[in-house]
Scaffold this active site. Structure first.
Site, PDB file in Angstrom:
ATOM      1  N   HIS A 113       0.819  -1.301  -0.118  1.00 57.21           N
ATOM      2  CA  HIS A 113       0.021   0.080  -0.070  1.00 57.21           C
ATOM      3  C   HIS A 113       0.865   1.400  -0.085  1.00 57.21           C
ATOM      4  CE1 HIS A 113      -3.551   1.894  -0.060  1.00 57.21           C
ATOM      5  NE2 HIS A 113      -4.333   1.594   1.175  1.00 57.21           N
TER       6      HIS A 113
ATOM      7  N   ASP B 215      -2.315   2.179  -4.745  1.00 60.15           N
ATOM      8  CA  ASP B 215      -3.372   2.735  -3.815  1.00 60.15           C
ATOM      9  C   ASP B 215      -4.521   1.445  -4.277  1.00 60.15           C
ATOM     10  OD1 ASP B 215      -2.419   4.964  -3.153  1.00 60.15           O
ATOM     11  OD2 ASP B 215      -2.997   5.979  -5.066  1.00 60.15           O
TER      12      ASP B 215
END
Length: 539
Positions: free
Chosen positions: A510, A514
Site C-alpha cells: 500500500h 493505492d
C-alpha cells in the site's frame, strides 16, 4: 594452466545450463576431446578441450546456469605440474591432508604408497581431501545435512558421501576417489564454506576389520549396511551401477518402492529423483503402507512422557530463509489484500476446444497458468505501479514483466522466474513453466533462475485452497493468489445457474499501490479471463 570457457552459443542466446560432464578432475584429456555438454533453450552445445593435459578443476557443476565466456574448468598442461607431484606421500600429507594447490595434486596414476603392502586406512595409501563443491552463484556457505558413510567405510569413486543444504538447493558430495573414508571433519548440522574441507579419505585403502581387499565391504557390516551397499552396486560382486541419488532413495522409501522397480537414467544407471517420480506417475506399486494404528493410551500421558514422544528437527537452510523473507515482507511492506472472483466458463471452454490441437502442434499441454500469466501482463500495463518497486525514496517502474511462479517442493517454497514473459506466446509460457517446475522439484534451480522477478503468481488451488491472502515476495509490490475452481450458484441473465468460479486475491504494498489501482488490476484480470478475446484485441 589452461582455462576452459563457455563458447559462443548462437545469436541472441546468452546463457546455457551444464547438462553433463564427460570427464572428472584428474582425468587425462586430449586436444578437442569432449569435456562437457551445455543445453540452451534452442540447441545442445559440446565443449571440446582447448589443450592436452589433465582436467584439474571443474568450476561450474552440472545443473548450473552459465553465461557466454564464463569459466567452466582448468586444465593442467602435461609436464608443467609442480614438484609436489613427484614427492612421496609422507611429505605431502604431514598436515592431515594434501597441502599443495589443486593444480599440484597427483592423479590416480601417480599415487605413491609406503612399500609394496596393500593400502589401508592406517596410512599406507595416499590421503585425499574431500572438499565442499561449488555451491552456486552468490552462495558462500551450506549446512551438512546427511553423511551417507561413516568413518572407516569403504567407498567407490563418485559414490555419494554426503548431502549439503543451502538456502536454495541441495548439493551432493561424491567421493573424489576409491578408498576408505578416514576422518569426517564437518559433522551433520555444521555450517561449511564453499571450498572448505569436509573429510579425509585414504586412496585404495580398505575398512578396518575387513577380510580381504576384494570383498569390497566390511566383514562386520550389518544386514542393513549390506543391503544398502547392494543397492548401490558397491559390494565387490562386479556390479557397476552407481549409487542412487539420496533424494531418490528418500522418495522410494516414502512410497515403498525398491530400486529394481525404478529405471535409472543417471550415470552408470543411478536412480535419480525424477526416475522415481516417473515410476509413481506410471502406476508403480508406490502406495504408501498404512501405518499400524496405535492403541489408545489407558491414561493421559504426563508432560515428561509427551516430551519423550516429541521429535526436534533443525530447520533446513531453505526453510530458515523462507521464514526470514516472509517475516521481513510483513515487517517492511504496508501489505493489504483485495479480493474478487472470476467465472472460468470461457477459459475452460476455450481450453477444452483447443487443448489437443495445441499439444499436437507445440508439444506441451495447455493449462490455466498461461491464461492467468497473459491476463496479469495485460493488467500490469494499465496499472504499472503493481509491477514496480520502492528503492529508498524512489519508485522504480519496470517496463517489462519477469514473472515469478511460486512452486511448492519437498524442500520448501521456491519462486522460479520467467523473464520477459510479456513478450511470450501461450506455448512459450507453458513450456517455460513446465521446465522451471521440473527443475524446482528436482532441486536444480540456480540462483539466477530465482532472482529478478517483478510480479508473482501463487496457485494455492492445486492443493485445494478456496481462499487465502498471499504474502509479498520482496522487493515486489504485488502477488496474485489463484485458488480452487468450484461450481457455485450464480445469477446469469436473471437465472440461477451453476458456474465454475475461482476466488482471486491480490496482495499489494500500500506504500506504492493505492486501493483504486489494486482493485482496477484485479478487475482487468477478471475481465480478460471471463472474455479471453479481450487479450487478442488488447482491451
Amino acid at each position: 594452466m589452461t582455462e576452459v570457457r563457455v563458447p559462443t552459443l548462437g545469436e541472441s542466446v546468452t546463457e546455457a545450463t551444464i547438462a553433463t560432464w564427460f570427464k572428472k578432475p584428474g582425468d587425462s584429456v586430449a586436444v578437442d576431446e569432449m569435456l562437457c555438454e551445455l543445453e540452451t533453450d534452442k540447441v545442445t552445445v559440446e565443449v571440446p578441450s582447448p589443450a592436452a593435459g589433465k582436467l584439474d578443476e571443474i568450476v561450474a557443476q552440472e545443473g548450473e546456469t552459465v553465461g557466454v565466456d564464463a569459466l567452466l574448468a582448468h586444465i593442467a598442461d602435461v609436464g608443467n605440474a609442480g614438484p609436489e607431484e613427484t614427492k612421496p606421500r609422507e611429505e605431502t600429507s604431514k598436515q592431515g591432508g594434501y597441502s599443495g594447490s589443486d593444480a599440484e595434486k597427483p592423479s590416480e596414476e601417480t599415487v605413491h604408497t609406503n612399500g609394496g603392502g596393500s593400502a589401508s586406512s592406517g596410512g599406507d595409501g595416499e590421503e585425499v581431501q574431500v572438499m565442499v563443491p561449488t555451491l552456486g552463484e552468490s552462495v558462500s556457505e551450506a549446512t551438512v545435512a546427511t553423511w551417507f558413510k561413516k568413518e572407516g567405510d569403504t567407498v567407490e569413486a563418485d559414490e555419494m558421501l554426503a548431502e549439503l543444504e543451502t538456502d536454495k538447493v541441495s548439493v551432493e558430495v561424491p567421493a573424489p576417489a576409491a578408498g576408505v573414508l578416514s576422518k569426517i571433519i564437518a559433522q551433520e548440522g555444521d555450517s561449511v564454506e564453499a571450498g572448505g574441507q569436509l573429510a579425509v579419505m585414504t586412496k585404495g585403502g580398505q575398512a578396518s576389520g575387513a577380510g580381504t581387499a576384494s570383498s569390497g565391504q566390511k566383514s562386520d557390516a550389518s544386514p542393513a549396511d549390506a543391503g544398502q551397499k547392494s543397492d548401490a552396486g558397491g559390494t565387490g560382486s562386479g556390479a557397476s551401477k552407481g549409487e542412487d541419488a539420496p533424494s531418490a532413495k528418500k522418495l522410494m522409501a516414502e512410497n515403498n518402492l525398491s530400486a529394481d522397480q525404478v529405471q535409472g537414467s543417471g550415470k552408470d544407471g543411478r536412480v535419480m529423483k525424477e526416475d522415481v517420480l516417473k515410476a509413481l506417475e506410471s502406476g508403480g506399486s508406490g502406495a504408501k503402507a498404512e501405518a499400524p494404528k496405535a492403541e489408545a493410551p489407558k491414561r493421559a500421558p504426563s508432560p515428561a512422557e509427551d516430551a519423550d514422544r516429541e521429535e526436534r528437527v533443525k530447520m533446513t537452510r531453505l526453510r530458515q530463509t523462507i521464514a526470514k523473507r516472509l517475516k521481513d515482507a510483513q515487517n517492511t511492506a504496508a501489505m493489504l489484500t483485495t479480493y474478487n472472483e472470476v467465472d472460468m466458463t470461457e477459459v475452460m471452454a476455450l481450453r477444452n476446444e483447443y487443448k489437443d490441437l495445441f499439444e499436437k502442434k507445440h508439444g506441451v499441454r495447455l493449462g490455466f497458468m498461461s491464461f492467468f500469466t497473459k491476463a496479469c501482463c495485460h493488467a500490469l500495463k494499465e496499472v504499472p505501479e503493481v509491477n514496480a518497486e520502492i528503492d529508498g525514496t524512489d519508485v522504480v517502474y519496470k517496463n517489462f514483466v519477469h514473472m515469478g511462479i511460486a512452486a511448492g517442493t519437498p524442500q520448501g517454497l521456491v519462486v522460479p522466474v520467467i523473464r520477459d514473459v510479456d513478450s511470450m506466446s501461450f506455448s512459450e509460457i507453458e513450456k517455460a513453466i513446465g521446465e522451471k517446475g521440473k527443475k524446482a522439484r528436482d532441486g536444480k534451480l540456480s540462483m539466477a533462475e530465482m532472482q529478478g522477478g517483478t510480479f508473482t503468481i501463487s496457485n494455492g488451488g492445486v492443493y485445494g485452497s478456496l481462499m487465502s491472502s498471499p504474502i509479498l515476495n520482496p522487493p515486489q509490490s504485488g502477488i496474485l493468489g489463484m485458488h480452487k475452481i468450484q461450481e457455485r450458484p450464480m445469477v446469469v441473465n436473471g437465472q440461477i445457474v451453476a458456474r465454475p468460479m475461482m476466488y482471486l486475491a491480490l496482495s499489494y504494498d500500500h506504500r506504492i499501490v493505492d486501493g483504486k489501482g489494486a482493485v482496477t488490476f484485479l478487475v482487468r484480470v477478471k475481465e480478460a479471463l471471463e472474455d479471453p478475446r479481450r487479450l487478442l484485441m488488447d482491451l
